[in-house]
Design a protein around this motif. Sequence first.
Motif: not given
Length: 382
Positions: A296-298
């Motif tokens: 997951r990215d930010e």
Amino acid sequence: MSVDGRVSIDLVCDGGRVVEAIVMPPRPIALGPVVRGRPAREVVSVIGSLFSVCGIAQSAASVEAAEAALEIGTDRRTKQARRLLVFAETLREHLLRVGLDTASLAGEPADGKSAHGKTLRRAMALPQRLKQALFPGGNAFVPGVCVGMPGAEAAETAAEASYLTQSVVYEGEKPLGEMDRDAFAGWAMERSTVAARLIAPVLARGWAMIGHPETTNGGNGHFLKEASADTSCLARQAGAPLVRAFLSENGGAGLAARLAARLVEASKLPGQIAGELAALRDVADGSEVPTCEVFRDENGGRFATASAEAARGRLEHRIVLNDDRIADYAITAPTSIHFAESGIAARSLSALAASRREDLAVQADLLVRAIDPCVGYDVRFR
């Protein structure tokens, strides 16, 4: 629409010797801008149709990455069935390559009227027949789909795969991969199969080691100091005694090693297909296997990477999702690695030498197709 590209190869020669191989791989596949913003399920279901080669392997890698990113549990039987389809596609590509190369080198007609051509046509149908048998009326590569129990048609397709492989490649009591060089040469001279009639002239002309990077310094001798990735069937079958018999102490491979690896892999695949089909019946309904790791990215996006072992090497698909829609999509194809500037193709082609330009052209064609049975390419001499 097809996003497959062609490889460009320039061979710089001094007499009958290649002193430099200038290889340009296809442009990287940039699907991201094309599919960005589209629903992931919609994109994945049509991935295979974008490629004229390895469509099933492309789809298998795509749907596995998508199911992970979508956080959809993968049914164990379905995952196994998709693997079977990749096996069938790989076998088809190997049988076709052997048949077409034999037609070219040994002068065997491969048109629809010849026995040779009819056999190749039957081989062409194997993956689709198996797909219809395992996923009747459905798409094998829709995220979340489940396969049914394999029936008679799947078993008949497996039997057809075995028969065609014995006709094209090998039929014998001792596994092909366990032969030594002398036994392999003796088998080839019997010319009992299409593959034997391909290998016989290669060995008779003394071409077993052509394209072996260590047989000549060539103009690109510095390649020998560089590690070049090889995910072709040679890498997968390098442990077979027959393949090892044609490798150098450093693992370098010429034409015979690569052809042997293709034949060994093809000879094994029907047994693997039959075995996996039998195993499907023992898998409990609803059992799931872990999906690929999800990151997951930010910004809350999810991405995952999955691979499939195609006839030409390892394919990798990376999917980035935002609210179940494609934010980015990237594919790493083995062709772009094998035919990179310092890749295995450039190293091998730089080692070619022949007394006649005509022989050099035949050697180059055989070697390129031994590295990648599916790629479109152009060879020019300077």
